[in-house]
Design an enzyme around this catalytic site. Structure first.
Site, PDB file in Angstrom:
ATOM      1  N   SER A 135      -2.925  -8.038   2.483  1.00  0.00           N
ATOM      2  CA  SER A 135      -3.308  -7.894   3.898  1.00  0.00           C
ATOM      3  C   SER A 135      -3.827  -9.202   4.464  1.00  0.00           C
ATOM      4  CB  SER A 135      -4.392  -6.813   4.042  1.00  0.00           C
ATOM      5  OG  SER A 135      -3.901  -5.565   3.672  1.00  0.00           O
TER       6      SER A 135
ATOM      7  N   HIS B 287       0.838  -1.211   0.000  1.00  0.00           N
ATOM      8  CA  HIS B 287       0.000   0.000   0.000  1.00  0.00           C
ATOM      9  C   HIS B 287       0.870   1.258   0.000  1.00  0.00           C
ATOM     10  CE1 HIS B 287      -3.184  -2.665   2.121  1.00  0.00           C
ATOM     11  NE2 HIS B 287      -3.634  -2.425   0.913  1.00  0.00           N
TER      12      HIS B 287
ATOM     13  N   LYS C  53     -17.763  -6.533   6.719  1.00  0.00           N
ATOM     14  CA  LYS C  53     -16.547  -7.292   7.005  1.00  0.00           C
ATOM     15  C   LYS C  53     -16.219  -7.278   8.498  1.00  0.00           C
ATOM     16  CE  LYS C  53     -14.161  -6.690   2.571  1.00  0.00           C
ATOM     17  NZ  LYS C  53     -12.999  -6.073   1.918  1.00  0.00           N
TER      18      LYS C  53
ATOM     19  N   ARG D 236      -1.876  -5.667  -8.765  1.00  0.00           N
ATOM     20  CA  ARG D 236      -0.844  -6.672  -8.529  1.00  0.00           C
ATOM     21  C   ARG D 236      -0.853  -7.756  -9.589  1.00  0.00           C
ATOM     22  NH1 ARG D 236      -2.903  -7.598  -2.531  1.00  0.00           N
ATOM     23  NH2 ARG D 236      -4.789  -7.144  -3.694  1.00  0.00           N
TER      24      ARG D 236
END
Ligand code: ADP
Length: 162
Positions: free
Chosen positions: A132, A22, A46, A95
């Site tokens: 993460s 990040h 979440k 990514r």
């Protein structure tokens, strides 16, 4: 258009927790924009490891040396937050091709509902594998994630997971 207007990017995400990946996107974003606002989304769906407030505090500590970076939190649509700030664009990192599939859908949806553009930055060669969720899994099982997260996050993970 006012030529002196600051170009602000909103970098939205969960950041649970923030990683060196990040931070790499933040740094790259600063080469394109005058300011980057790292924005932690409040997502009631979440169950995070770090609270929104903890994530904002970790981001502030990790970006303290970077001029032009702020950390904040928002609720609701990202594009509404972008409009509220008068920001130029949404900033996101890429990514993998899997990221691209999802990010394209997100970017096109955001543009369709608001006209807001998304700027994608390719992950740094050394950071593209960092996620993460894997960091949380490895840290929970006692693995060493010190090469993947800023010092503040490493400390936070130790406090949460022992
Ligand atoms: P979200 O749930 O919104 O994807 P994340 O915190 O997982 O929230 O990611 C926020 C943004 O950061 C996304 O654009 C993601 O692709 C990007 N990102 C996450 N990890 C990396 C990394 N290692 N390198 C580059 N970009 C990354």
């Amino acid at each position: 258009m006012n030529a002196t207007k600051k170009r602000i990017a909103v970098f939205p995400g969960a950041f649970d927790p923030p990683t060196l990946g990040h931070l790499d996107i933040v740094r790259r974003g600063l080469t394109i924009f005058d300011e980057v606002v790292v924005a932690v989304a409040r997502n009631p769906g979440k169950a995070p490891l770090f609270s929104v407030e903890e994530r904002v505090a970790l981001l502030r500590e990790a970006t303290a040396g970077l001029a032009g970076v702020t950390a904040d939190t928002y609720e609701g649509l990202t594009v509404d937050y972008v409009r509220k700030l008068g920001a130029t664009a949404i900033l996101r990192g890429l990514r993998t091709p899997t990221d691209l599939d999802f990010e394209m859908q997100l970017a096109l949806t955001n543009r369709a509902i608001s006209g807001t553009e998304t700027v994608f930055v390719a992950a740094g060669e050394r950071f593209g594998f960092i996620s993460s969720s894997l960091i949380k899994e490895v840290a929970r099982l006692g693995g060493d994630v010190s090469s993947m997260v800023p010092a503040a996050v490493l400390r936070g993970l130790k406090e949460k997971l022992g």
